[in-house]
Write an enzyme that holds these catalytic residues in place. Structure first.
Site, PDB file in Angstrom:
ATOM      1  CG  ASP A   1      -7.962   0.467  -2.132  1.00 53.31           C
ATOM      2  OD1 ASP A   1      -7.622   1.621  -2.464  1.00 53.31           O
ATOM      3  OD2 ASP A   1      -7.550  -0.098  -1.097  1.00 53.31           O
TER       4      ASP A   1
ATOM      5  CG  ASP B   1      -4.011   3.860  -5.947  1.00 52.12           C
ATOM      6  OD1 ASP B   1      -5.042   4.441  -5.558  1.00 52.12           O
ATOM      7  OD2 ASP B   1      -2.963   3.780  -5.271  1.00 52.12           O
TER       8      ASP B   1
END
Ligand code: NAD
Length: 358
Positions: A247, A251
């Site tokens: 996760d 990004d």
């Protein structure tokens, strides 16, 4: 062919970007002779407002009965103060779990036209960025036991990271199979110097690696990986990692490829029904202003054509159109970089992509 797609528009910019992807799919259907039927279902804050829960049973049922699912994004300040199990984001974990989507595939590719929007030094960017991140999606700390309790120093909170061998084995197989179709290199990212769950992760990945002798498998600690992605992203081919590390690192990948508005994802399980969504959130700061970049969602729709429907040339038609739109200098606000061009709105960018689809 006829394909039934469940639409989870969600919150913030979700409805704008999902509508863009539907227009693109419809155009591809017209050119290549397919019919895509779209059925909307409520999720996230929109579902909370309409029926008091973030993931209604009707939504789960509708997704299960569809050939595939296209999701925008959920969440926003309006629902930020709700208790954890009522937050819009809870619906994401719920739908992934209900559909058995344990694999999240996140390609991060630097389009050559985007070199100016990439935050890396030019000589680093020029070595290229073409990474596929395989993130485990239904285990780890996001699904472990959590709670509040009275501790030694007063109230405390805890979250638990737990992985079974089975969960690690199946995601490792996905990573090695993916690498076999690419440059045959897998980097497994963990925190095995501290976490017991990471030590099991590492041992299990290496056991599965023996079944893929052509693939080079190396380990990297997550803190080093965060640094290496910036220092030399060209060293990575396929990355396999846990739910939370994937996760966070994906990004980071968004900034080395230009913008979070460019990165798609596919969530898959053991059937062809997958869920496709941009990696970004609901961007409340630009919601309702027609400023969102629809490219990540449109590329997610291309991944749906490839992975769920086996429509490779249709997927390539979308990806080529986007590459050509970018090569010709068309930009939304988030990918302007140093360019002084006038940014396109979300609907204008969608119209451009439609124009370029052959
Ligand atoms: P975000 O990804 O929504 O936004 C981060 C920044 O990127 C913002 O400045 C935003 O304007 C920009 N951005 C994101 N997508 C863009 C696009 N398509 N075009 C142009 N700019 C874009 O992350 P956040 O601000 O941390 O979270 C906002 C909400 O989204 C929160 O409620 C969060 O929980 C939720 N969220 C949802 C998902 C999901 O639905 N899968 C994922 C992440 C965050």
């Amino acid at each position: 062919m006829n394909y039934n797609i469940a639409l989870l528009r969600g919150d913030g910019i979700g409805p704008e970007i999902v509508d863009s992807a539907c227009e693109v799919l419809t155009k591809v259907g017209e050119i290549y002779g397919h019919t895509f039927n779209f059925t909307p279902y409520l999720i996230g804050g929109a579902a909370l407002d309409a029926c008091g829960i973030p993931l209604p049973e009707e939504t789960v049922k509708g997704c299960k009965e569809s050939d595939s699912v296209l999701l925008g994004a959920v969440g926003g300040p309006k629902w930020d103060t709700l208790p954890g199990n009522m937050r819009p984001e809870k619906a994401l974990l719920g739908i992934r779990s209900a559909l058995g989507l344990y694999t999240n595939i996140r390609p991060a590719k630097l389009f050559s036209a985007m070199a100016d929007a990439c935050l890396l030094r030019r000589d680093v960017a020029e070595r290229g960025v073409n990474i596929v991140m395989i993130r485990e999606l239904t285990g780890g700390i996001y699904f472990g036991e959590r709670g509040r309790r009275d501790g030694k120093y007063g109230p405390e909170a805890y979250d638990t990271e737990c992985y079974s061998e089975m969960e690690i084995e199946r995601i490792a197989h996905v990573a090695f199979r993916t690498a076999m179709l690419r440059n045959k290199r897998v980097v497994s990212i963990d925190k095995a110097n501290v976490l017991e769950s990471s030590r099991l992760w590492r041992a299990t990945v290496h056991r599965i690696a023996k079944q893929y002798p052509e693939v080079e498998c190396t380990d990297m600690l997550v803190d080093n990986a965060a640094m290496q992605l910036i220092k030399d992203p060209a060293q990575f081919d396929v990355i396999v990692t846990t739910n939370m590390f994937g996760d966070i690192l994906s990004d980071e990948c968004s900034q080395i490829t230009g913008s979070i508005g460019l990165l798609p994802s596919a969530s898959l399980g053991d059937t062809t029904c997958g869920m496709y969504e941009p990696i970004h959130g609901s961007a409340p700061d630009i919601a309702g202003q027609n400023k969102a970049n629809p490219i990540a969602t449109v590329l997610s729709a291309a991944m749906m054509l490839r992975y769920s429907f086996g429509l490779e040339k249709e997927a390539v038609a979308i990806e080529t159109a986007i590459e050509n739109v970018l090569n010709d200098g068309w930009r939304t606000g988030d990918i302007l970089g140093a360019s002084d061009a006038t940014p396109l709105s979300c609907t204008e960018m969608t119209a451009k992509i439609l124009e370029y689809i052959k």
